[in-house]
Design an enzyme around this catalytic site. Structure first.
Site, PDB file in Angstrom:
ATOM      1  N   GLN A  28       0.869  -1.199   0.111  1.00  0.00           N
ATOM      2  CA  GLN A  28       0.047  -0.075  -0.079  1.00  0.00           C
ATOM      3  C   GLN A  28       0.902   1.197  -0.107  1.00  0.00           C
ATOM      4  O   GLN A  28       0.346   2.482   0.088  1.00  0.00           O
ATOM      5  CB  GLN A  28      -0.763   0.009   1.387  1.00  0.00           C
ATOM      6  CG  GLN A  28      -1.959  -1.327   1.361  1.00  0.00           C
ATOM      7  CD  GLN A  28      -3.092  -0.962   0.420  1.00  0.00           C
ATOM      8  OE1 GLN A  28      -3.333   0.044  -0.279  1.00  0.00           O
ATOM      9  NE2 GLN A  28      -3.901  -1.991   0.221  1.00  0.00           N
ATOM     10  N   THR A  81       9.151 -19.443 -15.697  1.00  0.00           N
ATOM     11  CA  THR A  81       9.039 -18.590 -16.787  1.00  0.00           C
ATOM     12  C   THR A  81       8.368 -17.284 -16.224  1.00  0.00           C
ATOM     13  O   THR A  81       7.239 -17.300 -15.954  1.00  0.00           O
ATOM     14  CB  THR A  81       8.511 -19.181 -18.000  1.00  0.00           C
ATOM     15  OG1 THR A  81       9.317 -20.297 -18.255  1.00  0.00           O
ATOM     16  CG2 THR A  81       8.911 -18.191 -19.152  1.00  0.00           C
ATOM     17  N   CYS A 114      -9.755  -9.474   1.551  1.00  0.00           N
ATOM     18  CA  CYS A 114      -9.920 -11.007   1.937  1.00  0.00           C
ATOM     19  C   CYS A 114     -10.562 -11.425   3.222  1.00  0.00           C
ATOM     20  O   CYS A 114     -10.668 -12.403   3.451  1.00  0.00           O
ATOM     21  CB  CYS A 114      -8.355 -11.378   2.035  1.00  0.00           C
ATOM     22  SG  CYS A 114      -7.179 -10.238   1.896  1.00  0.00           S
TER      23      CYS A 114
HETATM   24  C1  LIG Z   1      -3.228  -6.389  -1.243  1.00  0.00           C
HETATM   25  C2  LIG Z   1      -2.215  -6.643  -0.067  1.00  0.00           C
HETATM   26  C3  LIG Z   1      -1.372  -7.680  -0.078  1.00  0.00           C
HETATM   27  C4  LIG Z   1      -1.593  -8.805  -1.067  1.00  0.00           C
HETATM   28  O1  LIG Z   1      -1.266  -8.485  -2.420  1.00  0.00           O
HETATM   29  P1  LIG Z   1      -1.541  -9.447  -3.716  1.00  0.00           P
HETATM   30  O2  LIG Z   1      -0.527  -8.673  -4.636  1.00  0.00           O
HETATM   31  O3  LIG Z   1      -3.127  -8.961  -3.827  1.00  0.00           O
HETATM   32  O4  LIG Z   1      -1.189 -10.680  -3.177  1.00  0.00           O
HETATM   33  C5  LIG Z   1      -0.403  -7.656   0.791  1.00  0.00           C
HETATM   34  N1  LIG Z   1      -0.184  -6.730   1.823  1.00  0.00           N
HETATM   35  C6  LIG Z   1      -1.019  -5.616   1.859  1.00  0.00           C
HETATM   36  C7  LIG Z   1      -0.719  -4.611   2.805  1.00  0.00           C
HETATM   37  C8  LIG Z   1      -1.931  -5.298   0.900  1.00  0.00           C
HETATM   38  O5  LIG Z   1      -2.623  -4.287   0.941  1.00  0.00           O
END
Ligand SMILES: *Cc1c(COP(=O)(O)O)cnc(C)c1O
Length: 383
Positions: A183, A243, A329
């Site tokens: 983020q 790959t 999630c």
């Molecule tokens: C979205 C997020 C993730 C997971 O990232 P993905 O690329 O969707 O696996 C992990 N940490 C934080 C702080 C996130 O906001």
């Protein structure tokens, strides 16, 4: 008239920026070479484009192109960094420190470390404002602490952790510093040298790039000991075989290139939009509280608690405004946000909280419309 539905959930994901898809397209058909084919120009062409992308990513964090390993996203990068370091130190019964407010992919990887590898993990609480307590970190650091994993910016409350101070303490202790910057990357200035960061996780889809791609910065000088994460043909310095997907790598690189240019303007614009939204909502809902510090926070995030609100009910009533109760999630689960309870909120307070995420596409009209809809829905629920 504003176009609905309105998207205000930019911490969950972002649409691709203009120019990203165009940069990716040639790599699906015309430039299809395997980037690991070193014998001919089909391979050289894609491999060179991937290295340009590495360069764009590296320049956002003050790193070298050669320090960037591509992954499938920040979840994989976090798994890779934590398991890779803890397994490298496994014979020494390593210790790891992380925070109670981390993303579930860090906390669940930490749980795996304790349950499956015999590593020892300290999960530190955070202060009521969401920030780390540096004195507690100092006390928790031990001789056998191999790794400290502290996120740069929280995905639910947007608070920015003091990376320079954390990095200095970690370095003085001789431990390694990993930060989940999903983020933060492309939103705030990051510097792996100034903050003494050894490993840094990046996600494509949080920064207006494609989904299914991410990266891990791995310090090469001095080289971070990291056990291979995928075993195979030895791509990505032998630690992440398979790959690479040139189109996705190029897309992430392009998103990073755009972010480097627009970071400053985005910050100014979103700070104003957020303030406008907050003023409108607070003028009608006088008992709302803000979760997490406003002072150390990215401009695109707001997280508010409205006493006695049922956030799930409110969100499902808001048909044309997309906001969330927290992490994508974790939504749909009935358990309260672990981030908000880490700040000291009760389960009820956590379930009365809303996350609003502003983005590059957000407009003042949208923000006003969303504020009015949210106010009306809160009043309707309160009766
Ligand atoms: C979205 C997020 C993730 C997971 O990232 P993905 O690329 O969707 O696996 C992990 N940490 C934080 C702080 C996130 O906001």
């Amino acid at each position: 008239m504003v176009k609905t539905p309105i998207y205000l959930d930019y911490q969950a994901t972002t649409p691709m920026a203009d120019g990203v898809l165009d940069a990716m397209m040639p790599f699906f058909q015309e430039k299809f070479g395997n980037p690991h084919s070193t014998a001919h120009r089909f391979g050289w062409e894609t491999s060179a484009a991937i290295d340009v992308a590495r360069g764009h990513i590296a320049s956002l964090i003050g790193a070298d192109e050669g320090d960037i390993i591509f992954t499938s996203g920040a979840t994989e990068s976090n798994n890779f960094a934590i398991k890779g370091v803890m397994e490298a130190f496994q014979l020494k019964k390593p210790h790891m420190i992380t925070l109670a407010s981390e993303h579930s992919c860090v906390l669940n990887t930490a749980r795996y470390i304790t349950e499956r590898t015999g590593g020892d993990v300290s999960v530190l609480p955070v202060k009521a404002d969401g920030l780390i307590d540096l004195d507690q970190l100092k006390d928790a650091l031990r001789r056998e602490t191999a790794l400290v994993s502290v996120m740069a910016v929280n995905n639910e409350i947007g608070v920015i952790q003091p990376l320079n101070e954390i990095g200095t303490l970690v370095k003085e202790n001789g431990s390694l510093f990993h930060t989940d910057a999903a983020q933060a990357f492309g939103k705030i200035p990051l510097d792996v040298e100034a903050s003494h960061i050894d490993l840094l996780s990046i996600s494509g889809h949080k920064i207006y790039g494609p989904k299914g791609i991410g990266a891990l910065y791995v310090r090469q000088r001095p080289k971070v000991p990291l056990i291979a994460h995928m075993h195979g043909g030895g791509q990505e310095k032998g630690i992440r075989s398979g790959t690479l997907a040139p189109a996705l790598c190029v897309g992430l690189g392009k998103a990073a290139e755009i972010a480097l240019k627009s970071q400053g303007d985005d910050e100014v614009r979103m700070t104003a939009l957020r303030q406008r939204f907050l003023d409108l909502v607070a003028s009608e809902i006088s008992d709302l509280k803000i979760n997490g510090t406003m002072q150390h926070r990215i401009s695109s995030n707001l997280n508010i608690m409205i006493p006695n609100l049922d956030n799930q009910k409110l969100i499902s009533k808001l048909r044309d405004v997309a906001i969330s109760s927290g992490s994508a999630c974790a939504t749909g689960k009935s358990t309260p946000s672990h981030v908000l309870t880490a700040l000291g909120l009760s389960a009820n307070e956590a379930k009365s909280s809303l996350r609003i995420g502003f983005g590059r596409q957000s407009t003042e009209e949208e923000v006003i419309y969303a504020a009015e809809k949210i106010i009306a829905a809160v009043k309707a629920q309160r009766g």
